[in-house]
Enzyme design. Structure first.
Site, PDB file in Angstrom:
ATOM      1  N   THR A 110       0.827  -1.218   0.000  1.00  0.00           N
ATOM      2  CA  THR A 110       0.000   0.000   0.000  1.00  0.00           C
ATOM      3  C   THR A 110       0.861   1.268   0.000  1.00  0.00           C
ATOM      4  O   THR A 110       0.483   2.269  -0.616  1.00  0.00           O
ATOM      5  CB  THR A 110      -0.969   0.013   1.198  1.00  0.00           C
ATOM      6  OG1 THR A 110      -0.226  -0.162   2.413  1.00  0.00           O
ATOM      7  CG2 THR A 110      -1.999  -1.102   1.071  1.00  0.00           C
ATOM      8  N   LEU A 118      18.210  -6.346   6.607  1.00  0.00           N
ATOM      9  CA  LEU A 118      19.212  -6.386   5.540  1.00  0.00           C
ATOM     10  C   LEU A 118      20.589  -6.617   6.147  1.00  0.00           C
ATOM     11  O   LEU A 118      20.930  -6.037   7.172  1.00  0.00           O
ATOM     12  CB  LEU A 118      19.167  -5.089   4.750  1.00  0.00           C
ATOM     13  CG  LEU A 118      17.832  -4.836   4.036  1.00  0.00           C
ATOM     14  CD1 LEU A 118      17.736  -3.414   3.538  1.00  0.00           C
ATOM     15  CD2 LEU A 118      17.640  -5.822   2.889  1.00  0.00           C
ATOM     16  N   HIS A 131       8.536   3.085   9.321  1.00  0.00           N
ATOM     17  CA  HIS A 131       8.221   2.326  10.533  1.00  0.00           C
ATOM     18  C   HIS A 131       7.033   2.972  11.233  1.00  0.00           C
ATOM     19  O   HIS A 131       7.005   4.195  11.403  1.00  0.00           O
ATOM     20  CB  HIS A 131       9.437   2.306  11.469  1.00  0.00           C
ATOM     21  CG  HIS A 131       9.188   1.526  12.716  1.00  0.00           C
ATOM     22  ND1 HIS A 131       9.120   0.150  12.731  1.00  0.00           N
ATOM     23  CD2 HIS A 131       8.959   1.925  13.999  1.00  0.00           C
ATOM     24  CE1 HIS A 131       8.878  -0.264  13.957  1.00  0.00           C
ATOM     25  NE2 HIS A 131       8.777   0.787  14.743  1.00  0.00           N
ATOM     26  N   ASP A 142      20.258   0.821   8.677  1.00  0.00           N
ATOM     27  CA  ASP A 142      21.594   0.382   9.071  1.00  0.00           C
ATOM     28  C   ASP A 142      21.506  -1.081   9.500  1.00  0.00           C
ATOM     29  O   ASP A 142      20.494  -1.746   9.246  1.00  0.00           O
ATOM     30  CB  ASP A 142      22.193   1.291  10.153  1.00  0.00           C
ATOM     31  CG  ASP A 142      21.444   1.246  11.473  1.00  0.00           C
ATOM     32  OD1 ASP A 142      20.537   0.400  11.640  1.00  0.00           O
ATOM     33  OD2 ASP A 142      21.773   2.041  12.369  1.00  0.00           O
ATOM     34  N   GLY A 193      21.124  -2.442  12.368  1.00  0.00           N
ATOM     35  CA  GLY A 193      20.239  -2.745  13.489  1.00  0.00           C
ATOM     36  C   GLY A 193      18.789  -2.867  13.064  1.00  0.00           C
ATOM     37  O   GLY A 193      18.450  -2.805  11.878  1.00  0.00           O
ATOM     38  N   ASP A 214      15.591  -1.045  12.990  1.00  0.00           N
ATOM     39  CA  ASP A 214      14.984   0.290  13.074  1.00  0.00           C
ATOM     40  C   ASP A 214      15.843   1.262  13.897  1.00  0.00           C
ATOM     41  O   ASP A 214      15.331   2.069  14.664  1.00  0.00           O
ATOM     42  CB  ASP A 214      13.565   0.203  13.659  1.00  0.00           C
ATOM     43  CG  ASP A 214      12.642  -0.640  12.800  1.00  0.00           C
ATOM     44  OD1 ASP A 214      12.743  -0.545  11.562  1.00  0.00           O
ATOM     45  OD2 ASP A 214      11.829  -1.408  13.354  1.00  0.00           O
TER      46      ASP A 214
END
Length: 197
Positions: free
Chosen positions: A12, A93, A109, A141, A143, A145
């Site tokens: 969406t 990632l 987020h 990065d 981590g 979020d």
């Protein structure tokens, strides 16, 4: 500005970006491809309907997470993007991807980071009892979020509303913030972190 969108679900946010481009509210941005980790992702059908190129990099096809990550990086690189947009992409990632695209990958987020990171930002915010939550667009990065924040929008929590109701209201702001960030990147008003471009 060439953009590759990564998604895992219905797409969406991706649709909102496409609509903004079509309506002339987002200029200088071309979505060159849409990729997913889920072969049956509904967002692929949206992309097909719009004539966008699509690709699937299914983790089940790889023996190790690092192999999948490298394959995803290679698939994205084939489209030579200026920016990668994680839009409901539900995988972290890894090193191979971040080495190539970490300085130009944005994520949305549904919470006001650094509060309530992870896959259940809306649920966690409600459980904590906050009166205000919202959404964040940030650089990706290594981590969960934890990357530098680019933009945020606040959303007031209404008395008695369900998690789904709150999430739908957050999504409205999330789409608007993502479009604003992409326009800023295309215009040069928002700088890419490593290059300053």
């Amino acid at each position: 500005m060439r953009a590759v969108v990564l998604l895992s679900g219905s797409g969406t946010n991706f649709q909102a970006v496409v609509d903004a481009v079509s309506a002339g509210r987002l200029t200088g941005v071309e979505i060159v491809a849409v990729g997913t980790d889920q072969p049956g992702a509904a967002g692929l059908h949206r992309a097909d309907g719009l004539g966008a190129e699509t690709f699937v990099v299914d983790p089940k096809d790889y023996d190790a997470r690092a192999e999948w990550d490298a394959a995803l990086a290679s698939a994205v690189a084939g489209f030579e993007p200026d920016v990668v947009v994680c839009s409901g992409f539900m995988r972290i990632l890894g090193a191979a991807f971040l080495e190539r695209f970490g300085d130009r990958t944005v994520n949305t987020h549904p919470a006001l980071l650094p509060s309530f990171p992870g896959a259940h930002g809306v649920r966690d915010a409600l459980a904590y009892g906050v009166k205000v939550t919202g959404c964040t667009v940030h650089w990706v990065d290594a981590g969960v979020d934890t990357g530098p924040i680019i933009a945020q929008r606040a959303v007031e929590v209404r008395e008695g509303e369900s998690q789904d109701e709150l999430h739908e209201r957050i999504k409205v702001q999330e789409r608007s913030a993502l479009i604003e960030v992409l326009q800023g990147l295309a215009d040069g008003a928002i700088k890419f972190p490593s290059t300053g471009d």
